[in-house]
Design a protein around this motif. Structure first.
Motif, PDB file in Angstrom:
ATOM      1  N   SER A  48       0.868  -1.160   0.017  1.00 48.03           N
ATOM      2  CA  SER A  48       0.016   0.058   0.080  1.00 48.03           C
ATOM      3  C   SER A  48       0.949   1.266  -0.045  1.00 48.03           C
ATOM      4  CB  SER A  48      -0.876  -0.070   1.261  1.00 48.03           C
ATOM      5  OG  SER A  48      -1.923  -1.169   1.128  1.00 48.03           O
ATOM      6  N   PRO A  49       0.691   2.067  -1.222  1.00 48.49           N
ATOM      7  CA  PRO A  49       1.636   3.305  -1.118  1.00 48.49           C
ATOM      8  C   PRO A  49       0.855   4.596  -0.577  1.00 48.49           C
ATOM      9  CG  PRO A  49       0.600   2.949  -3.091  1.00 48.49           C
ATOM     10  CD  PRO A  49       0.103   1.802  -2.463  1.00 48.49           C
ATOM     11  N   LEU A  50       1.722   5.634  -0.207  1.00 47.51           N
ATOM     12  CA  LEU A  50       0.919   6.763   0.410  1.00 47.51           C
ATOM     13  C   LEU A  50       2.073   7.816  -0.026  1.00 47.51           C
ATOM     14  CD1 LEU A  50       2.284   8.153   3.254  1.00 47.51           C
ATOM     15  CD2 LEU A  50       0.945   5.982   4.028  1.00 47.51           C
ATOM     16  N   THR A  51       1.590   9.130   0.258  1.00 49.99           N
ATOM     17  CA  THR A  51       2.404  10.449  -0.021  1.00 49.99           C
ATOM     18  C   THR A  51       1.677  11.295   0.961  1.00 49.99           C
ATOM     19  OG1 THR A  51       3.939  11.513  -0.994  1.00 49.99           O
ATOM     20  CG2 THR A  51       1.778  11.283  -1.984  1.00 49.99           C
ATOM     21  N   TYR A  52       2.245  12.684   0.831  1.00 55.01           N
ATOM     22  CA  TYR A  52       1.712  13.735   1.434  1.00 55.01           C
ATOM     23  C   TYR A  52       1.602  15.027   0.699  1.00 55.01           C
ATOM     24  CZ  TYR A  52       4.057  10.500   4.738  1.00 55.01           C
ATOM     25  OH  TYR A  52       4.312   9.253   5.508  1.00 55.01           O
ATOM     26  N   ASN A  53       0.683  15.803   1.087  1.00 48.81           N
ATOM     27  CA  ASN A  53       0.544  17.275   0.945  1.00 48.81           C
ATOM     28  C   ASN A  53       1.208  17.955   2.032  1.00 48.81           C
ATOM     29  OD1 ASN A  53      -1.648  17.503   2.271  1.00 48.81           O
ATOM     30  ND2 ASN A  53      -2.827  17.298   0.594  1.00 48.81           N
ATOM     31  N   ALA A  54       1.072  18.962   2.143  1.00 49.75           N
ATOM     32  CA  ALA A  54       1.576  19.901   3.419  1.00 49.75           C
ATOM     33  C   ALA A  54       0.724  19.487   4.523  1.00 49.75           C
ATOM     34  CB  ALA A  54       1.322  21.482   2.932  1.00 49.75           C
ATOM     35  N   THR A  55      -0.370  19.112   4.621  1.00 45.52           N
ATOM     36  CA  THR A  55      -1.313  18.943   5.817  1.00 45.52           C
ATOM     37  C   THR A  55      -1.894  17.577   5.945  1.00 45.52           C
ATOM     38  OG1 THR A  55      -3.021  19.685   4.979  1.00 45.52           O
ATOM     39  CG2 THR A  55      -1.632  21.206   6.044  1.00 45.52           C
ATOM     40  N   ILE A 110      -2.205  12.961   4.430  1.00 42.42           N
ATOM     41  CA  ILE A 110      -1.739  11.747   3.855  1.00 42.42           C
ATOM     42  C   ILE A 110      -2.569  11.417   2.633  1.00 42.42           C
ATOM     43  CG2 ILE A 110      -1.316   9.337   4.246  1.00 42.42           C
ATOM     44  CD1 ILE A 110      -1.059  10.148   7.665  1.00 42.42           C
ATOM     45  N   ILE A 111      -2.007  11.378   1.615  1.00 40.87           N
ATOM     46  CA  ILE A 111      -2.806  10.911   0.590  1.00 40.87           C
ATOM     47  C   ILE A 111      -2.585   9.500   0.069  1.00 40.87           C
ATOM     48  CG2 ILE A 111      -2.966  11.258  -2.250  1.00 40.87           C
ATOM     49  CD1 ILE A 111      -1.738  13.948  -1.444  1.00 40.87           C
ATOM     50  N   THR A 112      -3.728   8.808   0.016  1.00 37.43           N
ATOM     51  CA  THR A 112      -3.786   7.409  -0.407  1.00 37.43           C
ATOM     52  C   THR A 112      -5.104   6.812  -0.981  1.00 37.43           C
ATOM     53  OG1 THR A 112      -3.086   5.046   0.593  1.00 37.43           O
ATOM     54  CG2 THR A 112      -4.565   6.515   1.947  1.00 37.43           C
ATOM     55  N   GLU A 113      -5.005   5.622  -1.639  1.00 34.11           N
ATOM     56  CA  GLU A 113      -6.286   4.893  -2.034  1.00 34.11           C
ATOM     57  C   GLU A 113      -6.673   3.965  -0.950  1.00 34.11           C
ATOM     58  OE1 GLU A 113      -4.986   5.183  -6.799  1.00 34.11           O
ATOM     59  OE2 GLU A 113      -5.337   3.305  -5.758  1.00 34.11           O
ATOM     60  N   ASP A 114      -5.739   3.419  -0.343  1.00 34.45           N
ATOM     61  CA  ASP A 114      -5.918   2.423   0.703  1.00 34.45           C
ATOM     62  C   ASP A 114      -6.197   2.871   2.196  1.00 34.45           C
ATOM     63  OD1 ASP A 114      -5.236   0.916  -1.254  1.00 34.45           O
ATOM     64  OD2 ASP A 114      -3.026   1.078  -0.955  1.00 34.45           O
ATOM     65  N   MET A 147      -1.832  13.567  11.433  1.00 35.53           N
ATOM     66  CA  MET A 147      -2.378  14.080  10.137  1.00 35.53           C
ATOM     67  C   MET A 147      -3.503  13.394   9.514  1.00 35.53           C
ATOM     68  SD  MET A 147       1.419  14.696   8.438  1.00 35.53           S
ATOM     69  CE  MET A 147       0.853  15.571   7.009  1.00 35.53           C
ATOM     70  N   ASN A 148      -4.455  14.063   8.923  1.00 34.90           N
ATOM     71  CA  ASN A 148      -5.667  13.301   8.440  1.00 34.90           C
ATOM     72  C   ASN A 148      -5.271  12.478   7.125  1.00 34.90           C
ATOM     73  OD1 ASN A 148      -7.421  14.135  10.511  1.00 34.90           O
ATOM     74  ND2 ASN A 148      -7.676  16.159   9.743  1.00 34.90           N
ATOM     75  N   ILE A 149      -6.069  11.544   6.739  1.00 31.02           N
ATOM     76  CA  ILE A 149      -6.029  10.940   5.696  1.00 31.02           C
ATOM     77  C   ILE A 149      -6.741  11.563   4.619  1.00 31.02           C
ATOM     78  CG2 ILE A 149      -6.068   8.635   4.514  1.00 31.02           C
ATOM     79  CD1 ILE A 149      -5.555   7.069   7.072  1.00 31.02           C
ATOM     80  N   PHE A 164      -4.910   7.993  -7.233  1.00 33.89           N
ATOM     81  CA  PHE A 164      -3.613   8.467  -6.614  1.00 33.89           C
ATOM     82  C   PHE A 164      -2.750   9.186  -7.646  1.00 33.89           C
ATOM     83  CE2 PHE A 164       1.180   8.088  -5.647  1.00 33.89           C
ATOM     84  CZ  PHE A 164       1.149   8.188  -4.257  1.00 33.89           C
ATOM     85  N   LYS A 165      -2.505   8.690  -8.770  1.00 38.91           N
ATOM     86  CA  LYS A 165      -1.709   9.389  -9.738  1.00 38.91           C
ATOM     87  C   LYS A 165      -2.472  10.641 -10.264  1.00 38.91           C
ATOM     88  CE  LYS A 165       0.408   5.133 -11.944  1.00 38.91           C
ATOM     89  NZ  LYS A 165       0.518   4.161 -13.078  1.00 38.91           N
ATOM     90  N   LYS A 166      -3.518  10.626 -10.264  1.00 40.75           N
ATOM     91  CA  LYS A 166      -4.343  12.178 -10.793  1.00 40.75           C
ATOM     92  C   LYS A 166      -4.272  13.213  -9.609  1.00 40.75           C
ATOM     93  CE  LYS A 166      -8.830  13.752 -12.422  1.00 40.75           C
ATOM     94  NZ  LYS A 166     -10.085  13.134 -12.837  1.00 40.75           N
ATOM     95  N   GLU A 167      -4.200  12.593  -8.351  1.00 42.40           N
ATOM     96  CA  GLU A 167      -4.080  13.336  -7.223  1.00 42.40           C
ATOM     97  C   GLU A 167      -2.537  13.986  -7.115  1.00 42.40           C
ATOM     98  OE1 GLU A 167      -5.356  15.622  -3.951  1.00 42.40           O
ATOM     99  OE2 GLU A 167      -6.653  14.515  -5.460  1.00 42.40           O
ATOM    100  N   VAL A 168      -1.674  13.152  -7.059  1.00 41.65           N
ATOM    101  CA  VAL A 168      -0.331  13.436  -6.979  1.00 41.65           C
ATOM    102  C   VAL A 168       0.202  14.075  -8.405  1.00 41.65           C
ATOM    103  CG1 VAL A 168       1.804  12.738  -6.198  1.00 41.65           C
ATOM    104  CG2 VAL A 168      -0.083  11.711  -5.385  1.00 41.65           C
ATOM    105  N   ASN A 169      -0.014  15.202  -8.470  1.00 41.43           N
ATOM    106  CA  ASN A 169       0.597  15.945  -9.767  1.00 41.43           C
ATOM    107  C   ASN A 169       1.524  17.044  -9.534  1.00 41.43           C
ATOM    108  OD1 ASN A 169      -0.920  17.706  -8.524  1.00 41.43           O
ATOM    109  ND2 ASN A 169      -2.434  17.800 -10.304  1.00 41.43           N
ATOM    110  N   PHE A 170       2.402  16.728  -8.175  1.00 38.22           N
ATOM    111  CA  PHE A 170       3.432  17.640  -7.691  1.00 38.22           C
ATOM    112  C   PHE A 170       4.531  16.878  -7.155  1.00 38.22           C
ATOM    113  CE2 PHE A 170      -0.052  16.602  -4.921  1.00 38.22           C
ATOM    114  CZ  PHE A 170       0.649  16.251  -3.645  1.00 38.22           C
ATOM    115  N   ASP A 171       5.693  17.631  -7.033  1.00 35.59           N
ATOM    116  CA  ASP A 171       6.672  16.915  -6.530  1.00 35.59           C
ATOM    117  C   ASP A 171       6.479  16.636  -5.020  1.00 35.59           C
ATOM    118  OD1 ASP A 171       7.950  17.348  -9.007  1.00 35.59           O
ATOM    119  OD2 ASP A 171       9.348  19.134  -8.103  1.00 35.59           O
TER     120      ASP A 171
END
Length: 271
Positions: free
Chosen positions: A105-112, A114-118, A133-135, A141-148
């Motif tokens: 299960s992968p995740l990453t983050y924006n400033a505030t 946790i970003i995940t599908e799972d 931090m809220n999920i 995931f790919k559509k949401e994560v369009n930033f470094d």
């Protein structure tokens, strides 16, 4: 004389309930007020360290947050980014695909957040609890994560993660930093990123020598830090590899191990 203390958070600075014990807190505040530089060095995202930084009054006395295992270093008092390395969105997408291919299960983050599908993943829920931090549950995931991003974190059952780790990271040798932190986490960051490398950048900026630094840690991602610092301290609850490479083994994170060690060094006039 030691001038800087680098502290891992989970399993080191915080106890089993993710709190800083009072004796440890007061000892660190006292040393910070004396001019010792405190560095909170964690795999957590930057926003996930703010609570502990505030508790240690680093907004008043000064101090640094070394987050994402060193991919970002922040001066907490001034909010200045001292050092930062990121992964492109394309690489983040590739890590997503790699994780899914291994049933992880992968995740990453924006400033505030946790970003995940799972969202139902137990280990992702634990990351949310730990970082406060809220999920953000997303469908794509790919559509949401369009930033470094600073880091992609991948979760799985500890025994399985240990079994597949070498195969998982083999194609990225020399291209990315990929390693285990907690037994259930695979950390994916820019090449050359680890806690020691980023602390070295900070020490050079501050004019502090390597042998003037102390590190406390317990996990696999603390190995470089323990080896780099002039005095590397393993918690009693640390993994064996950390204990083997440390200069000293203190009490556990549930027994004020940091305060116990620092008071000994104070008595010897070393800090």
């Amino acid at each position: 004389m030691y001038k800087l203390i680098a502290l891992d958070l989970d399993g080191t600075l915080t106890d089993k309930n993710k709190n800083i014990l009072e004796e440890t807190k007061q000892e660190l505040i006292k040393l910070a007020q004396k001019g010792i530089i405190i560095v909170l060095a964690s795999g957590r995202p930057t926003a996930g360290i703010f609570k502990e930084a505030k508790e240690l009054t680093l907004d008043k006395v000064g101090g640094y947050l070394l987050s994402f295992n060193g991919a970002r270093v922040l001066d907490y008092k001034t909010n200045e980014v001292v050092y930062e390395q990121t992964l492109s969105s394309e690489v983040a997408h590739e890590m997503y695909d790699r994780a899914k291919a291994f049933g992880l299960s992968p995740l990453t983050y924006n400033a505030t957040e946790i970003i995940t599908e799972d969202i139902g993943d137990h280990w992702i829920q634990l990351e949310s609890f730990t970082t406060k931090m809220n999920i953000k549950h997303v469908q794509d995931f790919k559509k949401e994560v369009n930033f470094d991003v600073n880091k992609v974190l991948i979760t799985g059952e500890p025994a399985y993660v240990a079994q597949i780790l070498d195969e998982f990271k083999a194609p990225y040798e020399g291209k990315m930093s990929i390693y285990r932190s907690d037994p259930y986490f695979i950390e994916c960051m820019a090449n050359g990123i680890d806690k020691a490398a980023s602390l070295d950048v900070l020490c050079k900026k501050l004019g502090i020598k390597q042998d003037e630094t102390i590190a406390f840690g317990d996990g696999y991602n603390d190995l470089s830090l323990i080896e780099y610092c002039g005095y590397g301290v393993a918690m009693e609850n640390a993994v064996d590899e950390v204990k083997e490479r440390a200069n000293y083994i203190t009490l556990s994170n549930n027994d004020n191990g940091i305060a116990y060690c620092l008071k000994q060094l104070e008595e010897k006039g070393l800090i």
